[in-house]
Design a protein around this motif. Sequence first.
Motif, mmCIF file in Angstrom:
data_model
loop_
_atom_site.group_PDB
_atom_site.id
_atom_site.type_symbol
_atom_site.label_atom_id
_atom_site.label_comp_id
_atom_site.label_asym_id
_atom_site.label_seq_id
_atom_site.Cartn_x
_atom_site.Cartn_y
_atom_site.Cartn_z
ATOM 1 N N CYS A 159 19.833 -10.094 19.000
ATOM 2 C CA CYS A 159 20.126 -11.478 19.056
ATOM 3 C C CYS A 159 20.584 -12.770 18.030
ATOM 4 O O CYS A 159 21.275 -12.693 18.068
ATOM 5 C CB CYS A 159 19.730 -12.671 19.987
ATOM 6 N N MET A 160 19.536 -12.888 17.126
ATOM 7 C CA MET A 160 20.503 -13.151 15.289
ATOM 8 C C MET A 160 21.632 -12.242 14.955
ATOM 9 O O MET A 160 22.511 -12.930 14.777
ATOM 10 C CB MET A 160 19.670 -13.581 14.371
ATOM 11 N N LEU A 161 21.330 -11.384 15.000
ATOM 12 C CA LEU A 161 21.894 -10.392 13.963
ATOM 13 C C LEU A 161 23.667 -10.396 15.024
ATOM 14 O O LEU A 161 24.639 -10.369 14.077
ATOM 15 C CB LEU A 161 21.823 -8.853 14.253
ATOM 16 N N VAL A 162 23.577 -10.339 16.368
ATOM 17 C CA VAL A 162 24.957 -10.965 16.796
ATOM 18 C C VAL A 162 25.666 -11.748 16.831
ATOM 19 O O VAL A 162 26.658 -12.325 16.951
ATOM 20 C CB VAL A 162 24.742 -10.430 18.574
ATOM 21 N N ARG A 163 24.750 -13.189 16.662
ATOM 22 C CA ARG A 163 25.240 -14.725 16.167
ATOM 23 C C ARG A 163 25.743 -14.317 14.870
ATOM 24 O O ARG A 163 26.612 -15.080 14.279
ATOM 25 C CB ARG A 163 24.090 -15.278 16.822
ATOM 26 N N GLN A 164 25.028 -14.451 14.233
ATOM 27 C CA GLN A 164 25.379 -13.359 12.708
ATOM 28 C C GLN A 164 27.028 -12.936 12.317
ATOM 29 O O GLN A 164 27.791 -13.546 11.548
ATOM 30 C CB GLN A 164 24.407 -12.945 12.244
ATOM 31 N N ALA A 165 26.794 -11.893 13.095
ATOM 32 C CA ALA A 165 28.167 -11.595 13.195
ATOM 33 C C ALA A 165 29.206 -12.370 14.264
ATOM 34 O O ALA A 165 30.278 -11.393 14.428
ATOM 35 C CB ALA A 165 28.047 -10.356 14.499
ATOM 36 N N ARG A 166 28.981 -13.514 14.933
ATOM 37 C CA ARG A 166 29.971 -14.408 15.946
ATOM 38 C C ARG A 166 30.113 -13.690 16.787
ATOM 39 O O ARG A 166 31.069 -14.044 17.467
ATOM 40 C CB ARG A 166 31.139 -14.605 14.516
ATOM 41 N N GLY A 167 29.638 -13.309 17.279
ATOM 42 C CA GLY A 167 29.309 -13.240 18.699
ATOM 43 C C GLY A 167 28.643 -13.514 19.194
ATOM 44 O O GLY A 167 27.996 -14.215 18.752
ATOM 45 N N LYS A 168 28.798 -14.159 21.227
ATOM 46 C CA LYS A 168 28.900 -14.963 22.184
ATOM 47 C C LYS A 168 26.968 -14.435 22.698
ATOM 48 O O LYS A 168 27.552 -13.458 23.436
ATOM 49 C CB LYS A 168 28.984 -15.291 22.797
ATOM 50 N N VAL A 169 26.674 -15.582 22.975
ATOM 51 C CA VAL A 169 24.790 -14.960 23.892
ATOM 52 C C VAL A 169 25.051 -15.853 25.055
ATOM 53 O O VAL A 169 24.453 -16.777 24.583
ATOM 54 C CB VAL A 169 23.648 -14.828 23.146
ATOM 55 N N TYR A 170 24.923 -15.989 26.117
ATOM 56 C CA TYR A 170 24.589 -15.978 27.554
ATOM 57 C C TYR A 170 24.240 -15.369 28.155
ATOM 58 O O TYR A 170 23.346 -14.546 28.080
ATOM 59 C CB TYR A 170 26.405 -15.886 28.518
ATOM 60 N N PHE A 171 23.547 -16.926 28.920
ATOM 61 C CA PHE A 171 22.781 -16.636 29.899
ATOM 62 C C PHE A 171 23.365 -17.125 31.655
ATOM 63 O O PHE A 171 24.231 -18.176 31.692
ATOM 64 C CB PHE A 171 21.813 -18.102 30.108
ATOM 65 N N GLU A 172 23.242 -16.146 32.497
ATOM 66 C CA GLU A 172 23.772 -16.056 33.891
ATOM 67 C C GLU A 172 22.659 -16.588 34.642
ATOM 68 O O GLU A 172 22.159 -15.562 34.705
ATOM 69 C CB GLU A 172 24.375 -14.964 34.006
ATOM 70 N N PRO A 173 22.446 -17.155 35.471
ATOM 71 C CA PRO A 173 21.557 -18.182 36.455
ATOM 72 C C PRO A 173 21.664 -17.054 37.799
ATOM 73 O O PRO A 173 21.035 -16.540 38.556
ATOM 74 C CB PRO A 173 21.290 -19.148 36.318
ATOM 75 N N ASN A 174 22.851 -16.678 37.749
ATOM 76 C CA ASN A 174 23.488 -15.863 39.149
ATOM 77 C C ASN A 174 22.941 -14.305 39.027
ATOM 78 O O ASN A 174 22.976 -14.253 40.757
ATOM 79 C CB ASN A 174 24.986 -16.038 39.787
ATOM 80 N N CYS A 175 22.526 -13.943 37.873
ATOM 81 C CA CYS A 175 22.253 -12.376 37.920
ATOM 82 C C CYS A 175 20.382 -12.698 38.368
ATOM 83 O O CYS A 175 19.996 -13.640 37.168
ATOM 84 C CB CYS A 175 22.220 -11.896 37.199
ATOM 85 N N ILE A 176 19.641 -11.962 38.935
ATOM 86 C CA ILE A 176 17.963 -12.517 38.966
ATOM 87 C C ILE A 176 17.488 -11.351 39.155
ATOM 88 O O ILE A 176 17.836 -9.998 39.601
ATOM 89 C CB ILE A 176 18.313 -13.264 40.080
ATOM 90 N N VAL A 177 17.014 -10.489 38.220
ATOM 91 C CA VAL A 177 15.787 -9.507 38.506
ATOM 92 C C VAL A 177 14.130 -10.477 37.854
ATOM 93 O O VAL A 177 14.019 -11.339 36.978
ATOM 94 C CB VAL A 177 16.442 -8.267 37.069
#
Length: 342
Positions: free
Chosen positions: A213-231
């Motif tokens: 996740c840090m590599l993704v954000r370092q590459a200017r990607g976005k990480v999201y949390f989606e609460p309507n998906c439950i597993v």
Amino acid sequence: MENLSTKTEPQVTIIAVPRERFSCARESLDSIYEHTKIPFKLVYIDGNSPKHIRAYLQEKAEAKGFKILRTDYYLSPNQARNIGLAEVHTKYLVFIDNDVVVTPGWLTQLIECAEETDATVVGPLMCQERPLHEIVHCAGGDSHIWVDKTGRRRFREKMCLQGQKVSKVRDRLQRQETELAEFHCVLVRRSIFDEIGFLDEAMLNTKEHLDFCMLVRQARGKVYFEPNCIVTYVPGPPLEWSDLHYYMLRWSDAWQLASLHRLRDKWNLAEDEYFKSKYKKVGWRRYGTIIVPLALRLTWGMGSDLLARIIGKIDHVFINRFLTSRHAHQQRKLHQSMSTNP
């Protein structure tokens, strides 16, 4: 947005990998096929599963038409994920562990979040243990580096709402950008790997999701949390004798220490209280799920801290070192064979 259920060509490839044992594989895979109504491809990484699981997977693959990639040796999680990643040609992929049970609409919710927010990574409301879908494991969280007054680079990690009842927090949860999603189950845009490369296989058994996740954000990607998906992920202990070898290797001292050292060195982090506290807890999963129950059984249910510590010492000095040394030797022979016969 176009209705995903009307699409005929899959937008997503599910990569199922072993997490720590094999005895939950049937329930996990059955839940995916029961609760996924949109088209998808599936690549199942079978890392040396026992015969009865291997037979089930083969039967299921023939019935559903998914691809199995099998090895006759155990795999670390990122090693397994990379094998699957090499097979992906769809817009999205989902990494999912073989002990995760999903709910209706789970995959649709993850893709819709990515499409509507342009997210690179989307994590679900991750629950833990049984009863299913009742206790929060992770609802997003923090994963970043900060610099203290002395100039040391230090690591911040926090999972939101862990241990809380879903019924108590569900109403206040909302889709939002976050800093971490766990590999238990996570949707990723395939294109990000063209920028950051494949997953780091030196991260053997812990903190690999934070690194990613840090590599993704370092590459200017976005990480999201989606609460309507439950597993829900269903953790050990190993339920069958055939689980034990992989479980002990997966949570070995050597793999855990190597992973922590890799995180520290890769990100140039200070060896502060964060790492020291992790070092003190090395082996805690084996101790709590195998050694303490064994001590209880040997004392007819009375339990003995002294006996547990003795067994733990034997495990640490002999059994665990033997398992990791043997696996490392197998991996060296495999790499030598591959280099000799490319």
